[in-house]
Every structure is written in structure tokens, then in C-alpha cells.
Design an enzyme around this catalytic site. Structure first.
Site, short mmCIF file in Angstrom:
data_model
loop_
_atom_site.label_atom_id
_atom_site.label_comp_id
_atom_site.label_asym_id
_atom_site.label_seq_id
_atom_site.Cartn_x
_atom_site.Cartn_y
_atom_site.Cartn_z
N CYS A 113 10.40 -1.71 -1.58
CA CYS A 113 10.50 -2.95 -2.36
C CYS A 113 11.95 -3.43 -2.45
O CYS A 113 12.21 -4.61 -2.66
CB CYS A 113 9.95 -2.73 -3.76
SG CYS A 113 8.40 -1.82 -3.77
N ALA A 164 3.24 7.41 -2.00
CA ALA A 164 1.99 8.10 -2.29
C ALA A 164 2.07 9.57 -1.92
O ALA A 164 1.70 10.45 -2.71
CB ALA A 164 0.85 7.41 -1.54
N TYR A 220 7.48 -13.10 -30.97
CA TYR A 220 8.22 -14.36 -30.83
C TYR A 220 9.56 -14.28 -31.52
O TYR A 220 9.67 -13.75 -32.64
CB TYR A 220 7.42 -15.52 -31.46
CG TYR A 220 8.31 -16.67 -31.91
CD1 TYR A 220 8.97 -17.48 -30.97
CD2 TYR A 220 8.53 -16.92 -33.27
CE1 TYR A 220 9.81 -18.50 -31.38
CE2 TYR A 220 9.37 -17.95 -33.69
CZ TYR A 220 10.02 -18.74 -32.74
OH TYR A 220 10.84 -19.73 -33.14
N TRP A 280 4.49 -20.51 -29.94
CA TRP A 280 3.24 -20.26 -29.21
C TRP A 280 3.66 -19.84 -27.81
O TRP A 280 4.12 -20.66 -27.02
CB TRP A 280 2.40 -21.53 -29.11
CG TRP A 280 1.65 -21.87 -30.36
CD1 TRP A 280 2.05 -22.70 -31.34
CD2 TRP A 280 0.37 -21.36 -30.74
NE1 TRP A 280 1.10 -22.76 -32.33
CE2 TRP A 280 0.06 -21.95 -31.98
CE3 TRP A 280 -0.55 -20.48 -30.16
CZ2 TRP A 280 -1.14 -21.67 -32.66
CZ3 TRP A 280 -1.73 -20.22 -30.83
CH2 TRP A 280 -2.01 -20.81 -32.07
C1 FAD Z 1 9.87 -5.38 2.06
C2 FAD Z 1 8.87 -4.83 1.10
C3 FAD Z 1 8.91 -5.22 -0.23
C4 FAD Z 1 7.97 -4.73 -1.13
N1 FAD Z 1 8.03 -5.11 -2.45
C5 FAD Z 1 7.12 -4.63 -3.33
C6 FAD Z 1 7.20 -4.98 -4.70
O1 FAD Z 1 8.09 -5.73 -5.12
N2 FAD Z 1 6.25 -4.49 -5.55
C7 FAD Z 1 5.26 -3.64 -5.13
O2 FAD Z 1 4.44 -3.20 -5.94
N3 FAD Z 1 5.19 -3.27 -3.82
C8 FAD Z 1 6.08 -3.74 -2.93
N4 FAD Z 1 6.03 -3.35 -1.61
C9 FAD Z 1 4.95 -2.45 -1.18
C10 FAD Z 1 5.29 -0.97 -1.41
O3 FAD Z 1 6.55 -0.70 -0.86
C11 FAD Z 1 4.22 -0.13 -0.76
O4 FAD Z 1 2.99 -0.45 -1.37
C12 FAD Z 1 4.48 1.35 -0.91
O5 FAD Z 1 5.67 1.73 -0.29
C13 FAD Z 1 3.32 2.13 -0.31
O6 FAD Z 1 3.59 3.48 -0.37
P1 FAD Z 1 2.85 4.48 0.62
O7 FAD Z 1 3.42 5.82 0.36
O8 FAD Z 1 1.38 4.30 0.53
O9 FAD Z 1 3.21 3.97 2.09
P2 FAD Z 1 4.62 3.73 2.79
O10 FAD Z 1 5.68 3.41 1.82
O11 FAD Z 1 4.32 2.75 3.88
O12 FAD Z 1 4.96 5.14 3.41
C14 FAD Z 1 4.21 5.70 4.44
C15 FAD Z 1 5.12 6.65 5.18
O13 FAD Z 1 4.33 7.36 6.13
C16 FAD Z 1 5.10 7.54 7.31
N5 FAD Z 1 4.12 7.75 8.39
C17 FAD Z 1 3.16 6.89 8.81
N6 FAD Z 1 2.42 7.45 9.76
C18 FAD Z 1 2.92 8.70 9.96
C19 FAD Z 1 2.55 9.77 10.84
N7 FAD Z 1 1.53 9.67 11.68
N8 FAD Z 1 3.27 10.92 10.76
C20 FAD Z 1 4.31 11.03 9.88
N9 FAD Z 1 4.70 10.04 9.05
C21 FAD Z 1 4.00 8.90 9.08
C22 FAD Z 1 5.88 6.24 7.44
O14 FAD Z 1 7.04 6.43 8.21
C23 FAD Z 1 6.22 5.94 5.97
O15 FAD Z 1 7.46 6.46 5.57
C24 FAD Z 1 6.97 -3.82 -0.68
C25 FAD Z 1 6.94 -3.42 0.66
C26 FAD Z 1 7.87 -3.92 1.55
C27 FAD Z 1 7.83 -3.47 2.98
#
Ligand code: FAD
Length: 458
Positions: free
Chosen positions: A47, A14, A428, A436
Site C-alpha cells: 500500500c 497473509a 461533534y 450534524w
Molecule cells: C500499489 C498498491 C497499493 C495498495 N494500497 C492498498 C490500500 O491502500 N489499502 C488496502 O487495504 N490494500 C491496498 N493494497 C492491497 C494490499 O497490498 C494487498 O491486499 C495485500 O498486500 C495482500 O496481501 P497478501 O499477503 O495476500 O498478498 P501479497 O501482498 O500479494 O503477497 C503475496 C506474496 O507471495 C509471493 N509469491 C507469490 N507466488 C509465490 C510462489 N509461487 N512462491 C513463493 N512466493 C510467492 C509474492 O512474491 C508476494 O510477496 C495495495 C496494493 C498495491 C499493489
């Protein structure tokens, strides 16, 4: 003219999508972008972590979409190993700890993006912090788990049967580690209906995992390292434990800084990803979104959602206009050969809302019945009583079944009734589906069920 300063907290899906989009729209002379990430890596695929632990992905570097050096080429400064530990909303400053140098600096911002993600649940069980107990969240967790698996553990226990626990189980089994899985509920994958979850439980057993349902972990035993996992009923030897107990939004920083949380416990944002605090935006796992079937705020943790929200946040910060419409919770996963998918609401969720529904579940095949490689699949459809509006769908089946969920997701998104789906012009040919498609058969069965019940009302 003074440059506007955008500070991003969290350097993954994000946060870095927001940074990239904002940069595309506003040049460096106008907008300075600085991202703080407490880990060592940026824009990695969480993921992919189970597949790295399972040696399907050989090199963790392949999981990194963009490094800090690549961001620097776009005039986005990323400071890794920097943790933001307080945000002053009035003074517009962030207090940032440089974890390697062990010192703290104050960083000013004009625009702040909170993208702190989610974190694995770690309930206060004795021994949960012992060496050898792994949670899977950031890339470093995956690197450490892989190292532990490479060291050749004798026995592993997975605690929790959500999709992360199941993907970890698959990884361990593929690496030849005898593995048990303990789940407190009556089924694995508790976000799908019990009849579908049972098929997944069978799949877990079929790959050789010892599965213990309705057993709560009471303690993790060990001293220097983990030795066993204890439930009410048994003690399971283990020198490696993976936690798959679910995740919660990482909102500690936001909450302590006075950023408003919503009903779900995640950060409240409007459809443009703005919080109610001037200049403060948020996106990804740490924010809540509206569920498009229930209308309620939910906190789902999916990469699909986080990337879109980050992009929308960046478009708006960059001077464009974009909104996030909401979520259906569409998700796919797999346990070795068995694929699992869901979208919309489950029966339990519909019951909680007080909605009434009809359901149809069909057994079919992924390809024409006579075609080599055809595999079984079960498709379940939930449609509103009387109106027939599609409310949810679930699939459990073998190779080629899960991605059919996207047709259902599109139909729910567009408010379609199952009756309207019956004649959808889906493709299909024998190598791809029966004439179907299972989607059409399941929709037709559900439409017939809606009709039958309607007849009883008339
Ligand atoms: C094992 C696993 C498998 C997954 N498989 C899937 C899948 O198959 N399909 C799917 O759609 N989703 C999947 N997900 C979910 C997906 O990875 C997450 O929804 C996505 O990574 C979220 O992105 P984000 O940027 O919101 O948060 P995150 O990826 O959690 O990133 C947040 C970042 O912020 C950093 N951070 C946090 N607090 C602080 C702070 N105070 N200061 C500085 N840095 C900070 C953290 O270190 C982290 O790097 C999976 C997740 C995991 C763990």
C-alpha cells in the site's frame, strides 16, 4: 514426538500473519515454520509503494514491517528468492526453486498455507513487456518504479484508472513528471457510482493529469524502451508507463496443483480459511470471501482483508478457533487533496443483484462551516427500498472526509436501516464536523426517501 511442519507460500501480509499467529500459539519444539517467498522482501507494505515512488516515504526499508532476520528471532524460517512451483497434495510435498542458486528442492509439509496474493493484470497488448513499463505489486516493483522516476522521465502514461493507477498518477505529478492517464471506461474508479466517479475524474484533471476516458490502449510502442502509448484516438509520448488495470488472484500455482478454486476464480476456503484439501489452508488476496450484502463470493484485494485472514488462519493452525465473517469491500484512497471512500455495494452492483434501492446524496463540509480549514464533501447513501436497510455508501471530499466511511461500514455490518442511523450518537466539535455530521444528514435524507417511496406503496 515428531514436529509438525508448516510451510507457507508467500511472505507478505497473509502468509506472515499466519506464521506469526501460529508461532504465538505453538512453540518451535512442536511446530516448525518455513516460509518461501520468491521476492527479496517479507512483510512489506504494498500500500505504501505509490508513496515511496512519490518521495513521500523516503526509504523503502520503512515499508518493511519485519525482515527475514526478525522472523528468525521468532523461530520462523523465511527463505527469500525461493519460488514454489508445484504442490503435491497427495505426497504433501512442495517443489521449490532456489532462484539465486538455480536449483530445485522438494520440501515436505504437514500443514500448507497458500498466500500467493494477487498480480497486476497484463493484457496481451503489443509492447506490454517493454522496458519502462511498470506494474505495482511487490516491493521490488516499487523500488524499480522509484528508480525510474528518480532518473527524470520526460512524460509518463498511466494505463487504467483504478485506485493504484490514481495513486501512481499522484506520485508522478508530485515528482514533476508530466502525466497522462488512459481509461477504457467512462470514469475513473469504476467501483463507485458515475456521479461520484465524475468528481474523482475532475480531481485527476485538477492536479494537471491529462485524462482520456473511454479510450482503450491498443499498443505500447518502442524498441529498446517504451516510447509511446497508442489508443484508437491518439498516440501519447511516454518514456515511462505504469499499469493500473486491476489485479487478479495469483492462483496459477494452486490451480496447477489441483487446489479447488471458487466461483470468483480465487481459492475456495471455509470460514476458518481451510481449503477442502486435507492440511491445506489459504488466506489473503488469493482466496475468495463472502460479500456480506450480496451473499456472493468475491475476490477483493485489500490489505485489510489479507491481514485478518492470515491471522485467523494462524490462530486455527495454532490450535485456537477463529472464523472470517466476510467482507464489505470498504476502501479509501486519495488523489492529492481529494479523498475517495466506499463500502457495501454500488448502484451497478445492486442492479445486477435485482435489488431495489433508494439513494440520497448530500453536499456538506468536513468541519463547522465557519471553521478555518473546512472543506467540501459529498456523501452518498444507498438503502433498500421499503426496508431501508443500508446497502452501500460512498464519499468524495477533501481532507477529513474519507474515514467517515467506517461509520457506514459498521452500520452495514450490523444490518442497520438508515432510519436507525439518524440519531446515532456521533461526536461533534467545530474543528471536526458540523453539528450534524455528514453521515447523519445523508442517512436522514435516505430515510426520508425510503419513507416517501413507502408512502406510494401503501
Ligand atoms: C500499489 C498498491 C497499493 C495498495 N494500497 C492498498 C490500500 O491502500 N489499502 C488496502 O487495504 N490494500 C491496498 N493494497 C492491497 C494490499 O497490498 C494487498 O491486499 C495485500 O498486500 C495482500 O496481501 P497478501 O499477503 O495476500 O498478498 P501479497 O501482498 O500479494 O503477497 C503475496 C506474496 O507471495 C509471493 N509469491 C507469490 N507466488 C509465490 C510462489 N509461487 N512462491 C513463493 N512466493 C510467492 C509474492 O512474491 C508476494 O510477496 C495495495 C496494493 C498495491 C499493489
Amino acid at each position: 514426538m515428531a514436529r509438525t511442519r508448516m510451510v507457507v507460500v508467500g511472505g507478505d501480509a497473509a502468509g506472515m500473519s499466519a506464521a506469526t499467529q501460529a508461532r504465538r500459539r505453538r512453540p518451535a519444539e512442536e511446530l516448525e515454520i518455513v516460509a518461501f517467498e520468491r521476492g527479496r522482501h517479507t512483510s512489506y507494505s504494498a500500500c505504501g509503494l505509490p508513496y515511496y515512488a512519490g518521495d513521500v516515504v523516503k526509504d523503502w526499508r520503512d515499508l518493511v514491517a519485519r525482515t527475514p532476520e526478525q522472523f528468525a528471532e521468532q523461530d520462523i524460517e523465511v527463505r527469500t528468492r525461493h519460488e514454489v512451483d508445484h504442490i503435491d497434495l497427495e505426497a504433501r510435498r512442495a517443489r521449490v526453486r532456489d532462484l539465486d542458486a538455480d536449483r530445485t528442492v522438494e520440501e515436505p509439509w504437514d500443514l500448507l498455507v497458500v498466500a500467493t496474493g494477487s498480480e497486476p493484470l497484463r493484457p496481451p497488448i503489443d509492447g506490454i513487456d517493454l522496458p519502462g513499463v511498470y506494474g505495482l505489486s511487490v516491493l521490488q516493483d516499487g523500488i524499480e518504479l522509484r528508480r525510474a522516476v528518480d532518473a527524470g522521465p520526460e512524460r509518463a502514461v498511466i494505463v487504467g484508472g483504478g485506485y493504484i493507477g490514481l495513486e501512481a498518477a499522484e506520485a508522478l505529478v508530485n515528482r514533476g513528471v508530466p502525466t497522462a492517464l488512459v481509461e477504457a471506461g467512462p470514469q475513473v474508479m469504476n467501483r463507485i457510482d458515475p456521479d461520484m466517479g465524475e468528481l474523482v475524474s475532475d480531481a485527476v484533471r485538477d492536479i494537471g493529469v491529462e485524462l482520456y476516458l473511454e479510450e482503450k490502449v491498443e499498443a505500447i510502442e518502442g524498441d529498446e524502451g517504451v516510447r509511446a502509448v497508442r489508443t484508437a484516438g491518439r498516440t501519447l509520448d511516454a518514456d515511462l508507463v505504469v499499469l493500473g488495470l486491476g489485479t487478479r488472484p495469483a492462483v496459477g500455482l494452486a490451480e496447477a496443483s489441483g487446489i479447488r478454486l471458487g466461483q470468483s476464480g480465487a481459492i475456495a476456503v471455509n470460514p476458518r480459511m481451510q481449503t477442502p484439501h486435507d492440511g491445506v489452508w489459504a488466506a489473503g488476496d488469493c482466496v475468495e470471501a463472502q460479500h456480506l450484502v450480496s451473499g456472493k463470493p468475491v475476490s477483493y484485494h485489500l490489505g485489510t482483508i489479507a491481514n485478518k485472514q492470515g491471522r485467523i488462519c494462524g490462530v486455527n493452525i495454532g490450535g485456537g478457533y477463529a472464523t472470517f465473517p466476510g467482507v464489505l469491500g470498504t476502501a479509501v484512497s486519495k488523489v492529492c487533496a481529494v479523498e475517495v471512500a466506499r463500502t457495501g455495494l454500488s448502484e451497478a452492483e445492486l442492479g445486477e443483484l435485482g435489488l431495489e434501492w433508494e439513494q440520497a446524496a448530500i453536499e456538506s463540509t468536513t468541519r463547522a462551516g465557519y471553521f478555518p480549514g473546512t472543506e467540501p464533501m459529498r456523501t452518498k447513501v444507498l438503502a433498500e427500498r421499503r426496508s431501508g436497510r443500508l446497502l452501500g455508501a460512498q464519499i468524495v471530499g477533501r481532507d477529513g472526509s474519507a474515514k467517515r466511511i467506517d461509520v457506514f461500514a459498521t452500520a452495514i455490518w450490523n444490518g442497520m436501516a438508515v432510519e436507525e442511523m439518524v440519531n446515532l450518537d456521533l461526536s461533534y466539535a467545530p474543528p471536526f464536523s458540523p453539528v450534524w455530521d455528514p453521515v447523519l444528514i445523508a442517512a436522514r435524507k435516505a430515510a426520508e426517501q425510503v419513507d416517501r417511496t413507502l408512502g406510494q406503496y401503501l
